[in-house]
Motif scaffolding. Sequence first.
Motif, short mmCIF file in Angstrom:
data_model
loop_
_atom_site.label_atom_id
_atom_site.label_comp_id
_atom_site.label_asym_id
_atom_site.label_seq_id
_atom_site.Cartn_x
_atom_site.Cartn_y
_atom_site.Cartn_z
N GLU A 1 10.97 -7.44 -38.56
CA GLU A 1 10.60 -8.35 -37.48
C GLU A 1 9.16 -8.81 -37.60
N LEU A 2 8.26 -7.88 -37.92
CA LEU A 2 6.85 -8.26 -38.08
C LEU A 2 6.65 -9.17 -39.28
N GLY A 3 7.46 -8.98 -40.31
CA GLY A 3 7.41 -9.86 -41.48
C GLY A 3 7.90 -11.26 -41.15
N LYS A 4 9.00 -11.35 -40.41
CA LYS A 4 9.51 -12.67 -40.00
C LYS A 4 8.49 -13.43 -39.16
N ALA A 5 7.70 -12.71 -38.39
CA ALA A 5 6.69 -13.32 -37.53
C ALA A 5 5.40 -13.65 -38.29
N GLY A 6 5.34 -13.26 -39.56
CA GLY A 6 4.16 -13.54 -40.36
C GLY A 6 3.02 -12.56 -40.16
N LEU A 7 3.28 -11.49 -39.42
CA LEU A 7 2.24 -10.49 -39.18
C LEU A 7 2.12 -9.51 -40.34
N ARG B 1 1.93 -5.13 -46.27
CA ARG B 1 0.51 -5.24 -45.93
C ARG B 1 0.39 -6.29 -44.84
N LEU B 2 -0.77 -6.37 -44.24
CA LEU B 2 -0.97 -7.36 -43.20
C LEU B 2 -0.75 -8.76 -43.76
N GLY B 3 -0.13 -9.60 -42.95
CA GLY B 3 0.12 -10.98 -43.33
C GLY B 3 -0.98 -11.91 -42.84
#
Length: 154
Positions: free
Chosen positions: A47-53, A65-67
């Motif tokens: 979910e955090l990856g889909k949000a670009g975070l 890693r952080l996005g």
Amino acid sequence: MKLTSYTNYALRSLQLAALKAPDLVRVDDVAHVHGLSRPHIVKIVHELGKAGLLETVRGRRGGFRLGQPPDKIVVGDVVRLTEGPLDVVECFNPDKNTCPLIGICTLSRKIQEATRAFMAVLDELTIADISANRGQLLDRLAPFEMPKDPQVQP
């Protein structure tokens, strides 16, 4: 106010990524450190990856890693993403409200005010802020970290 464990571990995953930057963090490391199931962390990271975070890297040497820069990731935004609407009481949601006091209730207005204040504090906080004491946090986490796989070269 009480946030879900899902939100707590989403924030912990972002914090760990900031602490370990620029290195990748493995899902297994987060699960091990926090005593959680791997599928739970996979769902959060997805979910955090889909949000670009988060930026995710697949494969044996993969991880995340952080996005975005840690000072650009606002804790309040993460909470909104993972919690959805903060309907603390039913009258916050007009579709589910059954209270006959809607519109005249002081309690409802004060709870809404408190919720806004709660989120205002989180909107002033970034992942950089919650990772600022990097040395102390890494020292505290060290005993819980998994041993490195000798077959995986950095």
